[in-house]
Write a protein that holds these residues in place. Sequence first.
Motif, PDB file in Angstrom:
ATOM      1  N   ALA A 461      28.451  69.291 123.028  1.00 16.50           N
ATOM      2  CA  ALA A 461      29.332  69.623 121.909  1.00 16.50           C
ATOM      3  C   ALA A 461      30.541  68.697 121.869  1.00 16.50           C
ATOM      4  CB  ALA A 461      29.783  71.084 122.018  1.00 16.50           C
ATOM      5  N   TYR A 583      29.274  80.014 125.237  1.00 14.94           N
ATOM      6  CA  TYR A 583      28.024  79.849 124.489  1.00 14.94           C
ATOM      7  C   TYR A 583      28.055  80.545 123.130  1.00 14.94           C
ATOM      8  CZ  TYR A 583      24.982  77.438 127.852  1.00 14.94           C
ATOM      9  OH  TYR A 583      24.389  76.499 128.666  1.00 14.94           O
ATOM     10  N   PRO A 585      29.827  79.959 120.477  1.00 14.24           N
ATOM     11  CA  PRO A 585      29.856  79.090 119.289  1.00 14.24           C
ATOM     12  C   PRO A 585      28.460  78.671 118.825  1.00 14.24           C
ATOM     13  CG  PRO A 585      31.517  78.373 120.871  1.00 14.24           C
ATOM     14  CD  PRO A 585      30.657  79.388 121.567  1.00 14.24           C
ATOM     15  N   PHE A 586      27.467  78.704 119.713  1.00 11.25           N
ATOM     16  CA  PHE A 586      26.111  78.275 119.351  1.00 11.25           C
ATOM     17  C   PHE A 586      25.299  79.390 118.698  1.00 11.25           C
ATOM     18  CE2 PHE A 586      27.023  75.993 123.517  1.00 11.25           C
ATOM     19  CZ  PHE A 586      27.601  74.897 122.892  1.00 11.25           C
ATOM     20  N   GLY A 592      30.470  78.380 114.891  1.00 11.18           N
ATOM     21  CA  GLY A 592      31.111  77.455 115.816  1.00 11.18           C
ATOM     22  C   GLY A 592      32.365  77.991 116.461  1.00 11.18           C
ATOM     23  N   VAL A 614      33.225  74.216 117.945  1.00 11.18           N
ATOM     24  CA  VAL A 614      32.097  73.353 117.594  1.00 11.18           C
ATOM     25  C   VAL A 614      31.922  73.425 116.075  1.00 11.18           C
ATOM     26  CG1 VAL A 614      29.655  72.842 118.035  1.00 11.18           C
ATOM     27  CG2 VAL A 614      31.026  73.975 119.803  1.00 11.18           C
ATOM     28  N   PRO A 616      29.994  73.845 112.617  1.00  8.11           N
ATOM     29  CA  PRO A 616      28.775  74.621 112.337  1.00  8.11           C
ATOM     30  C   PRO A 616      27.505  73.782 112.439  1.00  8.11           C
ATOM     31  CG  PRO A 616      30.500  75.223 110.793  1.00  8.11           C
ATOM     32  CD  PRO A 616      31.026  74.059 111.577  1.00  8.11           C
ATOM     33  N   ASN A 618      26.964  71.014 114.277  1.00 12.10           N
ATOM     34  CA  ASN A 618      26.662  70.707 115.677  1.00 12.10           C
ATOM     35  C   ASN A 618      26.228  71.956 116.445  1.00 12.10           C
ATOM     36  OD1 ASN A 618      27.239  68.017 115.327  1.00 12.10           O
ATOM     37  ND2 ASN A 618      29.326  68.147 116.150  1.00 12.10           N
ATOM     38  N   ALA A 619      26.811  73.118 116.100  1.00 11.28           N
ATOM     39  CA  ALA A 619      26.420  74.371 116.739  1.00 11.28           C
ATOM     40  C   ALA A 619      24.950  74.670 116.457  1.00 11.28           C
ATOM     41  CB  ALA A 619      27.305  75.514 116.257  1.00 11.28           C
ATOM     42  N   ASP A 620      24.533  74.488 115.194  1.00 13.03           N
ATOM     43  CA  ASP A 620      23.130  74.728 114.831  1.00 13.03           C
ATOM     44  C   ASP A 620      22.206  73.748 115.541  1.00 13.03           C
ATOM     45  OD1 ASP A 620      23.949  76.762 113.185  1.00 13.03           O
ATOM     46  OD2 ASP A 620      23.826  75.597 111.326  1.00 13.03           O
ATOM     47  N   ALA A 623      21.989  74.796 119.198  1.00 11.53           N
ATOM     48  CA  ALA A 623      21.245  76.052 119.289  1.00 11.53           C
ATOM     49  C   ALA A 623      19.745  75.814 119.170  1.00 11.53           C
ATOM     50  CB  ALA A 623      21.721  77.019 118.207  1.00 11.53           C
TER      51      ALA A 623
END
Length: 710
Positions: A461, A583, A585-586, A592, A614, A616, A618-620, A623
């Motif tokens: 991240a 974790y 944010p994922f 995020g 993070v 959204p 990058n979080a996706d 994940a």
Amino acid sequence: MKKILAILFLLLVVAGCSKEPTPEERLSEYIALWNKQKFDKMYDYLSKDAKQTITEEEFTTRYQKIYEDLQINDLKIDFKKPKKDKKAEKEASYSFTAKMNSIAGAIQFTHKARLQEEERDKKKNWYVDWDTEYIFPELKEGDTIGLSTVAPKRGEILDRDGDGLAVNGQVYEVGVVAGDLDAAVLESLSSLLKIPKEQINKALGASWVKPGLFVPLRKVSMDEQERIAQLIALEPVQTRKVGARVYPYGEAAASLVGYVGPITADELEKRKDKGYTSQDVIGKRGLEQVLDEQLKGTSGVKIVIKKKGAETGAAGETGGSESETGETAASQKDVVLAEKPVTDGKDVKLTIDADVQAAVYAELSGGSGSSAAGEGGADGTAAGTGQTGGAGETGTAAVMNPVTGETLALVSSPSFDPNQAALGMSADEWKALQEDKQQPLLTRFKQAYAPGSVMKPLTAAIGLANGAIKPEEAVPILGKQWQKDQSWGGYFVTRVHVGTEPVNLERALVYSDNIYFAQAALKMGKGPFADGLKKFGFEEEIPYTYPLEKSVTGALGSDIALADSGYGQGQVQMSIVHLLASYTPFVSGNGGNMMKPVLLVDEEKGQVWKEAVVSPANADLIAADLRKVVGDAAGTAHSAEMAGYPLAGKTGTAEMKQKQGEAGVENGWFIAYNTDSPSLMVAMMVEGVQGRGGSGIPVKLVKNIFEKIK
């Protein structure tokens, strides 16, 4: 003329020097000393008659003892001097008021001070005709002051559904009827109660003990029916039910809840300004200790003047019966000086789910765990729990709702029996616990550990945010080992999965590639990497009810330290609660944001602790990769795959060793959550997994937990 004036001046001086103090002035001086509690000086102001009834030592000691025992403070004796001095001949009286605070609240009274003129050393002066009513108006000669307390009911610790984790129940108090004790019985009693024979003999030899009296020795849980049966089979042994703190989930919640015990002298000294007394029971560990002031409540206190007649009976005092001398008998009743009602402690309701707590502990410890408190009986006695410290795995586990932040379980293994601890362990039992190499008294969920590869999503991240990582970029990594250059000497970063193809972010997470993340950390640089970790809450106190160790980035003082930290080694450390929070944010729906972990039901749910940690997008992205860690056949956590229940997660193995090339102790990690219905996130760390499956051990245990509680 000058001579006459000089004579007149001399006469005036002589007259001024020989002027006697007025009774008002003398009383003012006496009261000034009283307000300063200078009781020895006050005695000098007492009349001859008063001094015949009490010595200076008795006078001083009595005042000091009463004021100390009743914790008298804010003393204010007030005497308003009359505008005109009274023309007193031999006696004078004045009203004064007394106000003070005590252990039982405010005390206030008005009383008359009587003074009489006396000649001492050929000088006349005024002296206070003191008696015991100056202390308190109702306190007559022969009366005593009594102080009684009513212990508050300790608040209970409950789970989210109201099931008790720490409750007020009952236990058996085991003792013997004083008298001759057979040597064989003494031996059996010592063995069954696990206390030395010398301790039993000392209890039986106490000054208050008389033949036929019950002498308590030790409290025993009501669950120990077999032990109780063996004890009462010994003829002088008896039992009685008494109130006690009971922990229905035993070892499963011991590290979280803690236990209570009698306050020590050192503990009392630290809390002397907070209303604690030597008779109090206080929290010794866990939430019992952390929330002690809320749970404890406030003792009820009553200060009573115990009348001399009331102690022996009014009829005996007056020589008649109550019906014959009703007024006299009534006047002998005890007088309440001050009274503070008891305030019971407040219950604490946690977000913990006791069934989840028991299930997680059973899985980690290798025991059967504990089911609902109802198994223990309606009186709140302890239900049986599975193993006691020593069996199963050594480690910690925690469960959280990653959307609301609610903590559902906090487990440390091995554990100890809080019921036994609260009832009192023998010296040998405590020694065995303290010297146990597996450290059952260590609360592992509050400790910070090297996270190993479970930290790689955080590195990902941070790298995505500052451009050091491009998700589709294939990094050419060949071989099992890598070093930046020859300046590293014999030090190499080693990876487990060895391939010949370049590695992108997805493959790096699926295969848990140490070299990829070591290179990423170096590419970022010390400053940006450390700043990125701080955005995740490193280097700050976690706002949590249960005190946790801070997660730290470490020194990052060299390229080797920075590279190692990129994949969770080096000096970076974090607690398991912080790992869960990092974790969030994922998790789908959190956008995020990093959610704040909470432990109390009345705390606001779904609080954002760190906003937009993070992006959204990058979080996706991360994940999706975490889902493949479990779902992909090549993923390090593929053994946790469950049909119809898609888990995303990350494994980790943190190795602790002095230098490269030697075998070190390894801690295995696994954290996972359901991507479709993210209401459960489970994290686990197991110590000493080297040579027996590594992170595969927590993967298997966490999968079992999901199968039980999903």
